[in-house]
Design a protein around this motif. Sequence first.
Motif, short mmCIF file in Angstrom:
data_model
loop_
_atom_site.label_atom_id
_atom_site.label_comp_id
_atom_site.label_asym_id
_atom_site.label_seq_id
_atom_site.Cartn_x
_atom_site.Cartn_y
_atom_site.Cartn_z
N GLU A 245 0.84 -1.20 0.00
CA GLU A 245 0.00 0.00 0.00
C GLU A 245 0.88 1.25 0.00
N GLN A 246 1.98 1.20 0.73
CA GLN A 246 2.90 2.34 0.74
C GLN A 246 3.50 2.57 -0.63
N VAL A 247 3.85 1.50 -1.34
CA VAL A 247 4.34 1.63 -2.71
C VAL A 247 3.30 2.34 -3.56
N GLY A 248 2.03 1.96 -3.40
CA GLY A 248 0.97 2.61 -4.16
C GLY A 248 0.90 4.09 -3.89
N ARG A 249 1.01 4.48 -2.63
CA ARG A 249 0.96 5.90 -2.28
C ARG A 249 2.15 6.66 -2.86
N LEU A 250 3.34 6.10 -2.68
CA LEU A 250 4.54 6.78 -3.17
C LEU A 250 4.54 6.89 -4.69
N ALA A 251 4.10 5.82 -5.37
CA ALA A 251 4.06 5.84 -6.83
C ALA A 251 3.10 6.91 -7.33
N HIS A 252 1.95 7.04 -6.65
CA HIS A 252 0.99 8.08 -7.03
C HIS A 252 1.59 9.47 -6.89
N GLU A 253 2.35 9.66 -5.79
CA GLU A 253 2.92 10.98 -5.53
C GLU A 253 3.95 11.38 -6.57
N VAL A 254 4.69 10.42 -7.13
CA VAL A 254 5.71 10.76 -8.12
C VAL A 254 5.24 10.53 -9.56
N GLY A 255 4.01 10.03 -9.72
CA GLY A 255 3.47 9.81 -11.05
C GLY A 255 3.99 8.56 -11.74
N ALA A 256 4.38 7.55 -10.97
CA ALA A 256 4.85 6.28 -11.55
C ALA A 256 3.67 5.36 -11.83
N LEU A 257 3.70 4.69 -12.98
CA LEU A 257 2.63 3.75 -13.34
C LEU A 257 2.98 2.36 -12.83
N ILE A 258 2.07 1.76 -12.05
CA ILE A 258 2.33 0.45 -11.44
C ILE A 258 1.08 -0.44 -11.55
N PRO A 259 0.60 -0.73 -12.75
CA PRO A 259 -0.66 -1.47 -12.89
C PRO A 259 -0.63 -2.87 -12.28
N VAL A 260 0.47 -3.60 -12.44
CA VAL A 260 0.56 -4.95 -11.86
C VAL A 260 0.55 -4.87 -10.34
N THR A 261 1.30 -3.92 -9.81
CA THR A 261 1.34 -3.74 -8.36
C THR A 261 -0.04 -3.36 -7.83
N ARG A 262 -0.77 -2.52 -8.54
CA ARG A 262 -2.09 -2.12 -8.07
C ARG A 262 -3.05 -3.31 -8.06
N ALA A 263 -2.89 -4.21 -9.02
CA ALA A 263 -3.71 -5.42 -8.99
C ALA A 263 -3.38 -6.26 -7.76
N ALA A 264 -2.10 -6.33 -7.41
CA ALA A 264 -1.69 -7.08 -6.21
C ALA A 264 -2.23 -6.40 -4.95
N ILE A 265 -2.24 -5.07 -4.93
CA ILE A 265 -2.79 -4.36 -3.78
C ILE A 265 -4.23 -4.79 -3.52
N GLU A 266 -5.02 -4.88 -4.58
CA GLU A 266 -6.42 -5.29 -4.42
C GLU A 266 -6.52 -6.71 -3.86
#
Length: 294
Positions: A245-266
């Motif tokens: 979840e922290q990766v998701g927050r940090l990626a959003h803040e810097v504008g990094a695309l992480i679609p596979v990671t976001r699927a894992a978050i869910e």
Amino acid sequence: MSATIGFIGTGLIGAPMVERLLESGRSVVVWNRSPEKLAPLLAAGATAAGSMQELAQQVDIVCTCLTDTGAVEDVLFADNGIARVMRTGQLLVDLSSIAPDATQRMAERLAAESGARWIDAPVSGGVPAARAGRLIIFAGGDADDIARAAPVFDALSQRVTHMGGNGAGQLAKSCNQQIVACNLMVIAEMLAFAEKSGVDASKLPAALAGGFADSLPLQIFGPRMAAGIDTPRLGAVGTFRKDIEQVGRLAHEVGALIPVTRAAIERYREALVHADIGADGDASRLIRLTRGVS
């Protein structure tokens, strides 16, 4: 004169770290909110402090290994926090996995309030590596301070990489956890897929060893997943959920695309509310998401 080490946070991975420090001949003072949990460490040679502040006053290096950012902030800056008694030049080595931005702010605050120095030093390798003194450490802070932390790092790790200033070690750990958390979820899906296809899933970790699909998570958690073993706990689902979840927050803040990671978050969010997994469940239970066990 050898440095005295204080250790706050003697949980799943903190306790074997303390044991390793003691085995390496270090003098270690420990503190825990539940004093009875210290008994095995005291039997191994550690000394108990009566409070966190008492510990900080007795030692040269204070190590923390705590559950999350809030816990670290409380230990340092609450009314009974150790920042009130730490001194100029004293080292704080935070072995927790917490937020990089909060780490940078806390390091600046600690220096301003006490003159003490902060090293963020999150680890990778899990409980087995902690017991063997073979952890990987990502260090953030001043190079001279990291060199002064050698009594800790030499005992606990096979490698320390200086990633940059305060917060950089935690950011590197977030990158590490991004891979590990996603990998564990795919390992669980792969083994369940193999089972449904008629393949003996228990043979796969050994079969894949040494190939491109191999990894430490596969070799540690794969056999446990295939065999339905979830004790002793080697890594809590809630911890991996927190980290990803922290990766998701940090990626959003810097504008990094992480679609596979976001699927894992869910999927980790689903695991937390699954009747037979939960935050406290070992990561080997992740296979139950795909098996449909409830």
